[in-house]
Motif scaffolding. Structure first.
Motif, PDB file in Angstrom:
ATOM      1  N   TRP A  51       0.830  -1.192   0.000  1.00  0.00           N
ATOM      2  CA  TRP A  51       0.000   0.000   0.000  1.00  0.00           C
ATOM      3  C   TRP A  51       0.869   1.249   0.000  1.00  0.00           C
ATOM      4  CZ3 TRP A  51      -0.773  -4.276   3.040  1.00  0.00           C
ATOM      5  CH2 TRP A  51      -1.992  -4.957   2.893  1.00  0.00           C
ATOM      6  N   ILE A  52       0.574   2.179  -0.888  1.00  0.00           N
ATOM      7  CA  ILE A  52       1.236   3.483  -0.916  1.00  0.00           C
ATOM      8  C   ILE A  52       0.178   4.534  -0.633  1.00  0.00           C
ATOM      9  CG2 ILE A  52       2.578   5.122  -2.290  1.00  0.00           C
ATOM     10  CD1 ILE A  52       3.438   2.791  -4.058  1.00  0.00           C
ATOM     11  N   ASP A  53       0.456   5.415   0.307  1.00  0.00           N
ATOM     12  CA  ASP A  53      -0.557   6.401   0.676  1.00  0.00           C
ATOM     13  C   ASP A  53       0.110   7.686   1.132  1.00  0.00           C
ATOM     14  OD1 ASP A  53      -3.073   7.454   1.054  1.00  0.00           O
ATOM     15  OD2 ASP A  53      -3.739   5.852   2.394  1.00  0.00           O
ATOM     16  N   LYS A  54      -0.711   8.694   1.285  1.00  0.00           N
ATOM     17  CA  LYS A  54      -0.277   9.973   1.843  1.00  0.00           C
ATOM     18  C   LYS A  54      -1.052  10.216   3.115  1.00  0.00           C
ATOM     19  CE  LYS A  54      -1.102  14.676   2.184  1.00  0.00           C
ATOM     20  NZ  LYS A  54      -2.321  15.408   2.655  1.00  0.00           N
ATOM     21  N   THR A  55      -0.378  10.683   4.133  1.00  0.00           N
ATOM     22  CA  THR A  55      -1.049  11.003   5.383  1.00  0.00           C
ATOM     23  C   THR A  55      -0.464  12.282   5.947  1.00  0.00           C
ATOM     24  OG1 THR A  55      -1.751  10.099   7.523  1.00  0.00           O
ATOM     25  CG2 THR A  55       0.539   9.704   6.868  1.00  0.00           C
ATOM     26  N   MET A  56      -1.158  12.854   6.913  1.00  0.00           N
ATOM     27  CA  MET A  56      -0.671  14.042   7.620  1.00  0.00           C
ATOM     28  C   MET A  56      -0.326  13.649   9.046  1.00  0.00           C
ATOM     29  SD  MET A  56      -0.757  16.876   5.690  1.00  0.00           S
ATOM     30  CE  MET A  56      -0.963  18.240   6.815  1.00  0.00           C
ATOM     31  N   ILE A  57       0.872  13.980   9.487  1.00  0.00           N
ATOM     32  CA  ILE A  57       1.289  13.741  10.869  1.00  0.00           C
ATOM     33  C   ILE A  57       1.893  15.028  11.393  1.00  0.00           C
ATOM     34  CG2 ILE A  57       2.743  12.385  12.419  1.00  0.00           C
ATOM     35  CD1 ILE A  57       2.725  10.145  10.347  1.00  0.00           C
ATOM     36  N   LYS A  58       1.288  15.575  12.427  1.00  0.00           N
ATOM     37  CA  LYS A  58       1.745  16.824  13.018  1.00  0.00           C
ATOM     38  C   LYS A  58       1.885  17.930  11.977  1.00  0.00           C
ATOM     39  CE  LYS A  58       3.673  15.026  17.201  1.00  0.00           C
ATOM     40  NZ  LYS A  58       4.754  15.058  18.175  1.00  0.00           N
ATOM     41  N   GLY A  59       0.908  18.008  11.079  1.00  0.00           N
ATOM     42  CA  GLY A  59       0.884  19.053  10.072  1.00  0.00           C
ATOM     43  C   GLY A  59       1.816  18.836   8.907  1.00  0.00           C
ATOM     44  N   GLN A  60       2.498  17.699   8.862  1.00  0.00           N
ATOM     45  CA  GLN A  60       3.446  17.423   7.771  1.00  0.00           C
ATOM     46  C   GLN A  60       2.872  16.404   6.800  1.00  0.00           C
ATOM     47  OE1 GLN A  60       7.441  17.522   7.676  1.00  0.00           O
ATOM     48  NE2 GLN A  60       7.861  18.035   9.795  1.00  0.00           N
ATOM     49  N   LEU A 244       1.437   7.881 -10.657  1.00  0.00           N
ATOM     50  CA  LEU A 244       1.990   6.713  -9.973  1.00  0.00           C
ATOM     51  C   LEU A 244       1.142   5.481 -10.255  1.00  0.00           C
ATOM     52  CD1 LEU A 244       3.555   6.575  -6.495  1.00  0.00           C
ATOM     53  CD2 LEU A 244       1.775   4.929  -7.040  1.00  0.00           C
ATOM     54  N   ARG A 245      -0.167   5.630 -10.237  1.00  0.00           N
ATOM     55  CA  ARG A 245      -1.046   4.483 -10.473  1.00  0.00           C
ATOM     56  C   ARG A 245      -0.844   3.905 -11.876  1.00  0.00           C
ATOM     57  NH1 ARG A 245      -5.490   2.043  -8.531  1.00  0.00           N
ATOM     58  NH2 ARG A 245      -5.580   3.433  -6.747  1.00  0.00           N
ATOM     59  N   VAL A 246      -0.839   4.777 -12.876  1.00  0.00           N
ATOM     60  CA  VAL A 246      -0.669   4.305 -14.257  1.00  0.00           C
ATOM     61  C   VAL A 246       0.711   3.674 -14.446  1.00  0.00           C
ATOM     62  CG1 VAL A 246      -0.539   5.032 -16.673  1.00  0.00           C
ATOM     63  CG2 VAL A 246      -2.308   5.973 -15.177  1.00  0.00           C
ATOM     64  N   ARG A 247       1.709   4.238 -13.789  1.00  0.00           N
ATOM     65  CA  ARG A 247       3.072   3.737 -13.922  1.00  0.00           C
ATOM     66  C   ARG A 247       3.234   2.337 -13.346  1.00  0.00           C
ATOM     67  NH1 ARG A 247       7.706   3.835 -16.821  1.00  0.00           N
ATOM     68  NH2 ARG A 247       9.399   3.014 -15.568  1.00  0.00           N
ATOM     69  N   PHE A 248       2.694   2.092 -12.142  1.00  0.00           N
ATOM     70  CA  PHE A 248       3.016   0.857 -11.431  1.00  0.00           C
ATOM     71  C   PHE A 248       1.950  -0.221 -11.518  1.00  0.00           C
ATOM     72  CE2 PHE A 248       5.810   3.918  -9.180  1.00  0.00           C
ATOM     73  CZ  PHE A 248       7.017   3.282  -9.444  1.00  0.00           C
ATOM     74  N   GLN A 249       0.730   0.132 -11.839  1.00  0.00           N
ATOM     75  CA  GLN A 249      -0.314  -0.896 -11.861  1.00  0.00           C
ATOM     76  C   GLN A 249      -0.007  -2.049 -12.818  1.00  0.00           C
ATOM     77  OE1 GLN A 249      -4.261   0.657 -12.598  1.00  0.00           O
ATOM     78  NE2 GLN A 249      -5.135  -0.810 -11.158  1.00  0.00           N
ATOM     79  N   PRO A 250       0.455  -1.792 -14.052  1.00  0.00           N
ATOM     80  CA  PRO A 250       0.752  -2.921 -14.942  1.00  0.00           C
ATOM     81  C   PRO A 250       1.954  -3.751 -14.475  1.00  0.00           C
ATOM     82  CG  PRO A 250       0.509  -0.883 -16.179  1.00  0.00           C
ATOM     83  CD  PRO A 250       0.627  -0.512 -14.743  1.00  0.00           C
ATOM     84  N   LEU A 251       2.888  -3.115 -13.753  1.00  0.00           N
ATOM     85  CA  LEU A 251       4.113  -3.788 -13.346  1.00  0.00           C
ATOM     86  C   LEU A 251       3.883  -4.705 -12.144  1.00  0.00           C
ATOM     87  CD1 LEU A 251       6.616  -0.774 -13.607  1.00  0.00           C
ATOM     88  CD2 LEU A 251       6.252  -2.622 -15.262  1.00  0.00           C
ATOM     89  N   TYR A 252       3.001  -4.271 -11.251  1.00  0.00           N
ATOM     90  CA  TYR A 252       2.840  -5.021 -10.003  1.00  0.00           C
ATOM     91  C   TYR A 252       1.413  -5.514  -9.798  1.00  0.00           C
ATOM     92  CZ  TYR A 252       7.385  -2.888  -9.150  1.00  0.00           C
ATOM     93  OH  TYR A 252       8.692  -2.477  -9.244  1.00  0.00           O
TER      94      TYR A 252
END
Length: 252
Positions: A51-60, A244-252
């Motif tokens: 899983w690759i995701d983005k999150t916020m931790i302490k405003g970062q 990122l999705r288009v790049r890696f979905q076919p590979l993995y």
């Protein structure tokens, strides 16, 4: 129980500046992400999901990479965070991708200045910190990496210099490794922060598509110019160059 190393055998000491210079081998952020994916695919990890995701931790803004592979004990994490060490072997015809023992270090530091690694296998949990900010703040002359078994008392530097200041916060990240179908999952979770930016703009676009991480158009174009790509490529690059999705979905 907080080993701090230069080289695996203590014989080679590297300047903290090496973390940045080493990362410049990746002229493209997606190649850095590929290093982290490949590590989870290797035969000693054998993750079934990543899983690759983005999150916020302490405003970062933070990038997170989580797999459900075998996880690491203290010794494996020490080797992963060491430079030039590699003991990966082919298993049942499954050939490991990395051979130089450098992929995680170059890839993670290309994406951001700081990374923390949480991992658990069937017997233990451990945490490691690879952080340029930490090295700057303690005025280190050589690369130093705090690693600790989670039950050990020596968490001082990780709690002081990472985004997590309490044991409960670290536990929450270890629990995030669990899959929905199991409460005792193994795997590894990497969180990277102080993400690289271009002209004070983040290198990634997290908002245009909630199901994708994209490289903004102006960042994409400026990187093409910086690395002297042909002009016709700059004008009409394929979506695999900035999605990122288009790049890696076919590979993995």
């Amino acid at each position: 129980l907080m080993p701090l190393f230069c080289g695996l055998d203590g014989s080679i000491c590297l300047s903290p500046n090496y973390l940045h210079s080493n990362s410049t081998s990746h002229t493209w952020s997606f190649s850095a992400i590929a290093e982290l994916i490949d590590n989870a695919y290797d035969p000693d990890v054998t993750a079934k999901q990543f899983w690759i995701d983005k999150t916020m931790i302490k405003g970062q803004d933070c990038l997170t990479f989580t797999d459900n592979g075998a996880g690491m004990d203290y010794d494996k994490m020490y080797k992963m965070l060491s430079f030039g060490f590699n003991d990966k072997q082919t298993v049942n015809g499954h050939v490991p991708v990395g051979i130089y023992g450098n992929g995680f270090k170059s890839g993670s530091m290309r994406l951001g200045k700081d990374a923390i690694v949480f991992s658990k296998n069937e017997d233990s949990m451990c945490v490691g910190l690879l952080s340029q900010t930490y090295l700057e703040q303690i005025k280190a002359e050589h690369i130093i990496v705090p690693i600790t078994m989670f039950h050990a008392a020596s968490l001082q530097d990780i709690l002081r210099y990472s985004l997590f200041q309490t044991v409960d916060q670290l536990l929450c990240e270890l629990k995030a490794i669990n899959s929905p179908s199991s409460t005792n999952s193994t795997g590894t979770r990497i969180i990277i922060w102080n993400l690289r930016n271009s002209s004070e703009q983040l290198e990634f676009d997290f908002s245009s598509d909630r199901y994708d991480i994209r490289i903004p158009a102006d960042v994409y174009e400026s990187s093409k110019k910086q690395y002297k790509k042909p002009e016709h490529v700059m004008q009409s690059g394929p979506e695999t160059d900035y999605s990122l999705r288009v790049r890696f979905q076919p590979l993995y």
